[in-house]
Enzyme design. Structure first.
Site: not given
Length: 324
Positions: A195, A248
């Site tokens: 992420k 992400k």
């Protein structure tokens, strides 16, 4: 000279070359609030709302009929209910709207896969994803203990998968160790492993009212250029017990997804097509720069081509129609 055009002249030949996802690969993010009869619009995200628990059946029933198989649940609470420990996130004797949603959905849609985001940012008064020390720094050990308590509470309320998105070090191991003490639950972990500290989360923070105070999240989310750190993070989380790992955002990080899949071909890989990516595509379509359906399907093919198995996207309702 090789001629490629004859390989995709006919519509059926085009289908043979298609990389479109299956409906079962889509996960729809839900934002849940307390109260009754609440459907709160989000100015920065067209067609996205915060829903009270009593409206979830009405929202999801037509999508389930069309083939929706999984949802990812986020809770949104008022500032008056936030504190420095994120008590309303669960695990400290308090029940949030997420726990209520899990119980309802498990009863109404028993075949629907329920994934819960595990993080503290939407529940803490300081807006960070973990617990802070008295000096205002992140306390990693206190944070992963607290996150483990949250994950366990969601599992006990009916979550099928828990998905830590906080990016604290070793939180997967801590959650796994606590869940393993309750073998009757059998709930795997979907880690937001890779992420990045992206500029594309702005609309999401509007939805969850979770903008951080004092300092940003760059000390624990990955720098956008950190290819090696992203690969290490995925490797570490798999070793610590994650059943699934995630990239992400995804559009600018397809190389990371492809490399994780190359290194771990038997691991199911997820991606989160985030709020900023969603809103940008809508903005472009509104200005008639392109056809929204064609562009979204093109993006989806790119995700699948890079090795993605699970796509978390706000376009899920539209895709359930477009993939017919």
């Amino acid at each position: 000279m090789d001629k490629l055009h004859p390989l995709f002249v006919h519509p059926t030949q085009k289908l043979w070359n298609s990389q479109l996802p299956r409906k079962s690969q889509l996960v729809y993010p839900l934002f849940v609030v307390d109260g009754e009869n609440q459907k709160q619009p989000i100015n920065s995200m067209p067609n996205i709302y915060r829903y009270s628990v009593d409206l979830l059946k009405e929202l999801l029933e037509p999508l389930v009929i069309k083939g929706l198989k999984a949802v990812l649940i986020f809770g949104v609470i008022g500032n008056e209910d936030k504190d420095e420990f994120g008590s309303m996130a669960g695990g400290l004797g308090k029940e949030s709207c997420v726990h209520k949603a899990l119980r309802l959905l498990k009863q109404v849609f028993p075949q629907l896969l329920l994934i819960t985001d595990v993080c503290l940012c939407a529940y803490t008064s300081h807006g960070h994803c973990g617990i802070l020390t008295k000096d205002g720094y992140l306390d990693n050990q206190a944070s992963i203990k607290r996150l483990s308590e949250c994950a366990l509470s969601y599992a006990q309320a009916g979550a099928d998968i828990v998905a830590p998105s906080d990016m604290m070090d070793n939180r997967v191991r801590a959650i796994k160790e606590l869940l393993d003490q309750h073998p009757n639950l059998r709930v795997p972990i979907m880690s937001y492993s890779s992420k990045f500290c992206s500029a594309l989360y702005g609309p999401f923070r509007d939805v969850c009212c979770s903008a951080p105070q004092k300092f940003d999240r760059s000390s624990y989310q990955l720098p956008p250029g950190s290819r090696q750190l992203a690969l290490q993070a995925a490797e570490r989380d798999l070793k610590e017990g994650a059943g699934y790992v995630m990239v992400k955002p995804i559009t600018a990080y397809l190389d990371i997804a492809a490399e994780i899949k190359r290194r771990h071909p038997d691991t199911l890989l997820a991606c989160y097509h985030v709020s900023g990516e969603y809103s940008m595509l809508h903005a472009g379509a509104e200005k008639k720069l392109f056809d929204l359906k064609r562009v979204v399907l093109e993006y989806m093919e790119g995700f699948i081509r890079s090795g993605i198995d699970i796509i978390i996207t706000y376009f899920t309702p539209e895709l359930l129609d477009w993939l017919e």
